[in-house]
Design an enzyme around this catalytic site. Structure first.
Site, short mmCIF file in Angstrom:
data_model
loop_
_atom_site.label_atom_id
_atom_site.label_comp_id
_atom_site.label_asym_id
_atom_site.label_seq_id
_atom_site.Cartn_x
_atom_site.Cartn_y
_atom_site.Cartn_z
CG LEU A 12 -2.18 -0.91 1.53
CD1 LEU A 12 -2.29 -1.66 2.25
CD2 LEU A 12 -2.78 -0.59 -0.20
N GLY A 13 2.44 0.99 -0.83
CA GLY A 13 2.72 2.44 -0.74
C GLY A 13 2.15 3.42 -2.02
CB VAL A 15 1.63 1.93 -6.85
CG1 VAL A 15 0.95 0.95 -7.83
CG2 VAL A 15 2.29 2.25 -7.69
CB ALA A 17 -2.22 4.32 -1.40
CE LYS A 107 8.98 -0.41 -12.09
NZ LYS A 107 8.32 0.94 -12.38
CB ILE A 138 2.19 4.03 -21.91
CG1 ILE A 138 2.77 5.13 -21.61
CG2 ILE A 138 2.10 4.34 -23.87
CD1 ILE A 138 3.83 6.25 -22.05
N GLY A 189 11.32 14.31 -3.89
CA GLY A 189 10.21 13.22 -4.25
C GLY A 189 10.34 12.53 -5.87
CE LYS A 207 9.81 1.26 -15.67
NZ LYS A 207 10.28 2.48 -15.78
#
Lengths: 429, 429
Positions: A12-13, A15, A17, A107, A138, A189, A207
């Site tokens: 729950l970082g 992404v 959240a 990834k 994307i 950040g 990626k």
């Protein structure tokens, strides 16, 4: 199928959240498009008490990842833990073996263990999806596996790391040095406290390896990606490149020819009027060439809570609709082995920057080396203080075999008047 | 599912022949990605004997479209006949009612009858797909329905007609007039003998109406698209726009706010550094803004045999995999009605070009009109011979309510010294 699709979210970082926020905020629309509700059943993170700006009280807090992976009331697990190994891979394996669908934004884990996980998913007859692992919001994985699926892809390249692109854009606009911009980016950040994965090109290489497998139907081989980051780029390189008509971008490139897979993440010089030169800040872009469709270009936000959550939930919607195609487009067992092709086997134009002592005869020494290696120069700029009484020479070569240029650069480095390791970057032509 | 998916192709023009070439040329790869072979069973076209550069002898030649639509050995029909009504719609209706899946590249038919066809498909429990109807090879329909599906889309715009973009790009590069470039484009096969649909914006409007329905979940309303083509654009407009820092592009724009659907295809001025300004020749581009993903941009070939066939076959592959989502993302019955929002209700900057008699006092007359309508001018160029002793005045306004500018343009047209209808184009800001 009008029953809810029941999901569990591990991690729950930012992404995680974001995924909760998206599933609740756009719930009505998502239900309509998915054809059924998506219901969060359970959540997990290391720290329970942290304020994440989303209300988690409606969901079961599940401390034990192993139990979550096997929970009877969960159809699909969403892995947002991160890291190639450790708890993420253990959780992913256990969930697939327990017959759960798996959605991941990880990834590193997919680049290292994608084939194994795809095999487990196929054995279980369950979906494995990882749109969010590449290029943030994307939908390039869906585009390669779906919209461009009829094409033989000959090559693919792109800007795959938003942190590096942000740093390079800032260096360009402010004339600052790498180290200063990195510090700023960390304060804002945009870069992690330990920025190694980003700035050394490893994240982009993860990626790229995933995209190459999807594009060409080849086995993932992250270990074979030739990877170089942006640490060694100096303000002088940005300035010289601009003077010569180029911008510097960290570009992942992959091609598949004659059973040989070329995979490289390198800083390259991109002509100012090239589409990638206009990709600024933390944006990502992917360009793919298909044998029928021609060139397709996709651009958007490469990271961040909203875009990444958008990709995660797109995968969940696909699963809710019953889509079950193989994770890499074809069954994992059908992915072709591919021998690596090394970049120095190719040819092209390159940029070389070298700091030399400001004394007579230096230019003659360097040009003699280039002549001996059969490398000819298209343009050259000699100006600017390199410190310690030296000056910078920046040049762009005519098209030459990369192996010859590599030899020339080696000989230059041995030259007495050369003050530090020469820096070479190829041109994206 | 390893049995072949059996298809019938109606229409063997450029795209139909391209589909045959793609299905045969990339057969192995397509079988691997689709999970089963795609088998052409029957083909149809008006003229049987024409040489199309592909071998059609392996397939049943079926003269009767009605029989083809209902053939027992066909799973999916591919409609490449074209035209909003006539044989195409009759064939499409019959095939869906007979329980066949339908793939179409026919933007006119989908724009006019998409909701009816989607309802028929849902009733039959069969897929209806039309990726090739919009933006050629760019998989934008799949992107909106899949990759960006979790997002509320606030606006979408793009270059949707390659012929117009080719003509505008050529006018820009050569300084030629519209009529001359159109003739060249026709000679080169880039424009049809009857170019009305393309150059009057109707083709782009078909595509925009389809995209709006998909993006916003609203009922298709092609009739409500405010449509204007590129006939009235003169070399002087291109030149003046360039001098002011803009390029002219035919852009489709759609937004959905407060239950009102704005849909417009207009030539607009695009700042030279805007991504759409760099879309040259026959390329297409689509930009969509989502509430979580942010801005996504897709670019590629908007027409041609290869790209369009790529989109058609992508749809066929989806069907072979068993994908069966509703044609417009949500069931046809759930598409929301949307009242039209007219562009003159909005505000923004605009370009106005007017040919005036070269005599004292004209500028004072025009500026008085603008003042009375509360429109202020940001920049103005007065130079160049407009013929008949006139001169051109080109100006860009500050942000103003479109309704006020429309009134000013009406008053200018009534001005004695104004030699022809003033030309207004808005800016894409």
């Amino acid at each position: 199928m009008t029953e809810p699709l029941r999901i569990a979210i591990a991690g729950l970082g930012t992404v995680g959240a974001g995924v909760v926020r998206l599933l609740t905020g756009n719930a009505e629309l998502i239900t309509a498009r998915a054809g059924r509700p998506i219901e969060i059943v359970a959540v997990n993170a290391r720290e329970r008490k942290k304020d994440r700006g989303v209300d988690l009280t409606p969901y079961r807090w599940q401390d034990d990842l192993g139990l979550m992976a096997e929970a009877d009331d969960v159809d699909v697990v969403v892995e947002l833990i991160g890291g190639s190994d450790g708890p993420a891979i253990a959780f992913a394996r256990k969930a697939l073996k327990a017959g759960k669908g798996l959605v991941s934004a990880n990834k590193a884990m997919i680049a290292h263990h994608g084939a194994e996980l795809a095999t487990l998913a196929e054995e279980a007859g369950k979906p494995l999806k990882f749109e969010a692992a590449v290029a943030g919001g994307i939908p390039v994985i869906k585009a390669l596996g779906g919209g461009a699926a009829a094409n033989e892809i000959s090559s693919l390249f792109g800007i795959l790391n938003g942190t590096c692109n942000y740093i390079l854009s800032e260096m360009e606009q402010k004339g600052s040095n790498f180290a200063d911009v990195l510090k700023e980016a960390q304060a804002l950040g945009y870069a992690e406290a330990d920025p190694t994965f980003d700035i050394d090109g490893i994240d982009a290489a993860h990626k790229l390896a995933i995209l190459a497998s999807l594009a060409f139907g080849t086995q993932i081989s992250f270990e074979e990606v030739e990877t170089r980051g942006i640490r060694e780029i100096e303000a002088v390189d940005i300035e010289r490149a601009a003077a010569l008509g180029y911008r510097i971008r960290l570009v992942g490139e992959t091609r598949y020819d004659d059973g040989r897979l070329f995979q490289r993440v390198h800083p390259v010089l991109v002509p100012v009027n090239h589409p990638l030169a206009k990709v600024d800040g933390s944006l990502n872009a992917v360009v793919a060439d298909g044998n029928f469709v021609g060139r397709l270009t996709f651009e958007g936000a490469g990271a961040g809570a909203g875009p990444t959550a958008s990709a995660v939930v797109a995968d969940i919607i696909d699963i809710a609709r019953g889509e079950l195609q193989p994770a890499f487009g074809v069954p994992a067992s059908a992915l072709a082995p591919a021998a690596p092709a090394h970049s120095d086997a190719g040819k092209g134009r390159s940029y070389v920057r070298v700091a030399v002592a400001d004394e007579p005869g230096v230019m003659a020494d360097l040009t003699a080396i280039l002549r001996d290696c059969d490398v000819s120069i298209e343009s050259l700029i000699q100006r600017g203080d390199a410190g310690d009484g030296g000056v910078f020479i920046a040049m762009i070569t005519h098209e030459t075999e990369h192996s010859r240029l590599a030899e020339a650069v080696r000989r230059m480095a041995d030259c007495k008047a050369v003050l530090s390791q020469p820096m070479r970057m190829d041109l994206l032509d």
